[in-house]
Design an enzyme around this catalytic site. Structure first.
Site, PDB file in Angstrom:
ATOM      1  N   TRP A 191       0.142   2.163   0.671  1.00 26.77           N
ATOM      2  CA  TRP A 191       1.268   2.060   1.414  1.00 26.77           C
ATOM      3  C   TRP A 191       1.006   2.376   2.942  1.00 26.77           C
ATOM      4  O   TRP A 191       1.373   1.832   4.120  1.00 26.77           O
ATOM      5  CB  TRP A 191       2.500   2.424   1.035  1.00 26.77           C
ATOM      6  CG  TRP A 191       2.847   1.452  -0.242  1.00 26.77           C
ATOM      7  CD1 TRP A 191       2.885   1.727  -1.613  1.00 26.77           C
ATOM      8  CD2 TRP A 191       3.344   0.032  -0.163  1.00 26.77           C
ATOM      9  NE1 TRP A 191       3.218   0.787  -2.504  1.00 26.77           N
ATOM     10  CE2 TRP A 191       3.488  -0.463  -1.425  1.00 26.77           C
ATOM     11  CE3 TRP A 191       3.479  -0.878   0.675  1.00 26.77           C
ATOM     12  CZ2 TRP A 191       3.970  -1.543  -1.811  1.00 26.77           C
ATOM     13  CZ3 TRP A 191       4.122  -2.058   0.620  1.00 26.77           C
ATOM     14  CH2 TRP A 191       4.074  -2.504  -0.656  1.00 26.77           C
ATOM     15  N   ASP A 194       7.366   7.557   5.167  1.00 27.06           N
ATOM     16  CA  ASP A 194       7.640   6.500   4.251  1.00 27.06           C
ATOM     17  C   ASP A 194       8.011   7.112   2.920  1.00 27.06           C
ATOM     18  O   ASP A 194       6.700   7.464   2.376  1.00 27.06           O
ATOM     19  CB  ASP A 194       6.646   5.469   4.243  1.00 27.06           C
ATOM     20  CG  ASP A 194       6.981   4.545   3.176  1.00 27.06           C
ATOM     21  OD1 ASP A 194       8.091   4.411   2.452  1.00 27.06           O
ATOM     22  OD2 ASP A 194       6.046   3.637   3.036  1.00 27.06           O
ATOM     23  N   LYS A 219      14.100   2.299  -5.722  1.00 26.36           N
ATOM     24  CA  LYS A 219      13.194   3.407  -6.831  1.00 26.36           C
ATOM     25  C   LYS A 219      14.358   4.317  -7.312  1.00 26.36           C
ATOM     26  O   LYS A 219      14.787   4.460  -8.194  1.00 26.36           O
ATOM     27  CB  LYS A 219      11.896   3.867  -6.129  1.00 26.36           C
ATOM     28  CG  LYS A 219      10.939   2.593  -5.904  1.00 26.36           C
ATOM     29  CD  LYS A 219      10.036   3.022  -4.623  1.00 26.36           C
ATOM     30  CE  LYS A 219       9.342   1.802  -4.260  1.00 26.36           C
ATOM     31  NZ  LYS A 219       8.763   0.879  -5.106  1.00 26.36           N
TER      32      LYS A 219
END
Ligand code: PMP
Length: 360
Positions: free
Chosen positions: A102, A172, A196
């Protein structure tokens, strides 16, 4: 099937209690005779929900007064663009710490808006994948900010320390937010897709320090402009009201669980149980050094990958769902976010032991 445990990496399972409440009031929210998704975001009732959710999140994460909380859309990927477009100011370079999939994806997008100074922090330690300590990261003097991803959802690798820098640190936190205590004051911007640990997909949280508002480039679409969103209380355009409502319920649920310290203790217990089961077995393997193992996403491989399909089929039969690893990594991955109860991890560990006895 008696009980299902969903180990999906995201969209992931939500607390059962929250889902039951949402089901109960789906058609009749606060006695209006309509659903929360059918009322105006500017109605007094929805504005009260929005205010309460912000207050609850502030309390949970101990967010100081000089930070705005923005409820946005576009997912974490929109933030890959929004971050440079909001923060570059007159700079041309931004530091990007690269610890996994990511972080790398954020770099690819950032290249459209700035020159990322990519700092590869992946290294091998004692035969395992690890992250080099923050004191060794070669940050550049003229970077606008330092971006990193503390928990790599796919790799299952975690960065536990922060660099010593006066530059704004941007994180992030899509797959780690609300899983453990953090010191928000150390960050310039924290962002996270909701799907999530927050709520359903469609909502993205941004926590931004006030002095970083107002640096945006003129060409930046207003819906991504932190200052516009802050000034309009995240209602410049119509927010994803149902997702926001569910997030608000998740925050209330977290407070009822005892807050972040309590959920962190439970998360540690869950992760320890699963990693221990992997380490003690001769069939399962996790390649991440113990100092960098993820608390939320636990990838593991079977010694014989021919058994992968059988493992997944038999696990699914037992109600243990979505264990297939990411296509780039293969093997298995168990995501054990806040909503996963300890019993779910226990059920997985019991199944893994039985499976090993049968096929190992
Ligand atoms: N960052 C991280 C750490 C993620 O786990 C994900 C999604 N799995 C993303 C970014 C991308 O999020 P979205 O799909 O919400 O854009």
């Amino acid at each position: 099937m008696d009980k299902v445990y969903n180990f999906s990496a995201g969209p992931a399972m939500l607390p059962r209690e929250v889902m039951l409440k949402a089901q109960k009031e789906l058609m009749n929210w606060q006695d209006f005779g309509t659903s929360v998704m059918e009322v105006s975001h500017r109605s007094q009732a929805f504005l009260a929900l929005a205010r309460q959710s912000e207050q609850d999140l502030r309390e949970l994460l101990v967010i100081p007064d000089n930070y705005h909380i923005l409820f946005c859309q576009g997912g974490a990927r929109a933030q890959f663009a929004a971050v440079p477009m909001n923060l570059m100011g007159s700079h041309t370079i931004a530091d990007y710490v690269d610890g996994g999939y990511w972080a790398e994806s954020a770099v690819k997008e950032a290249k459209r808006y700035c020159t990322p100074n990519v700092i590869n922090v992946r290294r091998e330690r004692e035969g395992k994948r690890a992250i080099s300590p923050a004191k060794d990261w070669l940050l550049s003097d003229d970077a606008a900010y330092v971006h990193f991803c503390p928990n790599e959802t796919i790799d299952g690798i975690e960065i536990n320390d922060l660099p010593e820098t006066h530059k704004p640190i941007v994180a992030d936190m899509s797959s780690t937010i609300l899983s453990r205590p953090i010191d928000v004051s150390k960050y310039g911007v924290i962002y996270a897709g909701a799907q999530k640990n927050i709520g359903p997909a469609g909502l993205t949280l941004v926590i931004v320090r006030d002095d970083l508002l107002g640096l945006a480039k003129d060409v930046l679409p207003s819906v991504l402009n932190y200052q516009v969103l802050a000034e309009k209380d995240s209602m410049f355009n119509t927010p994803p009201t149902f997702a926001w409502y569910l997030a608000a319920e998740v925050f209330k649920w977290l407070k009822k669980q005892g807050g972040i310290e309590a959920i962190y203790a439970r998360n540690q217990q869950k992760a320890a149980l699963l990693y221990q089961a992997i380490d003690q077995s001769s069939l399962y393997r996790n390649d991440i050094h113990q100092d960098n193992r993820s608390l939320m996403n636990v990838p593991f491989q079977l010694a014989n990958s021919d058994l992968d399909e059988t493992f997944l089929a038999e696990a699914t039969e037992q109600g243990l769902q979505a264990l297939k690893g990411h296509r780039d990594v293969g093997g298995m991955r168990a995501s054990i976010y806040n909503a996963m109860p300890l019993e779910g991890v226990q059920a997985l560990v019991d199944f893994m032991a039985k499976f090993e006895k049968k096929y190992g």
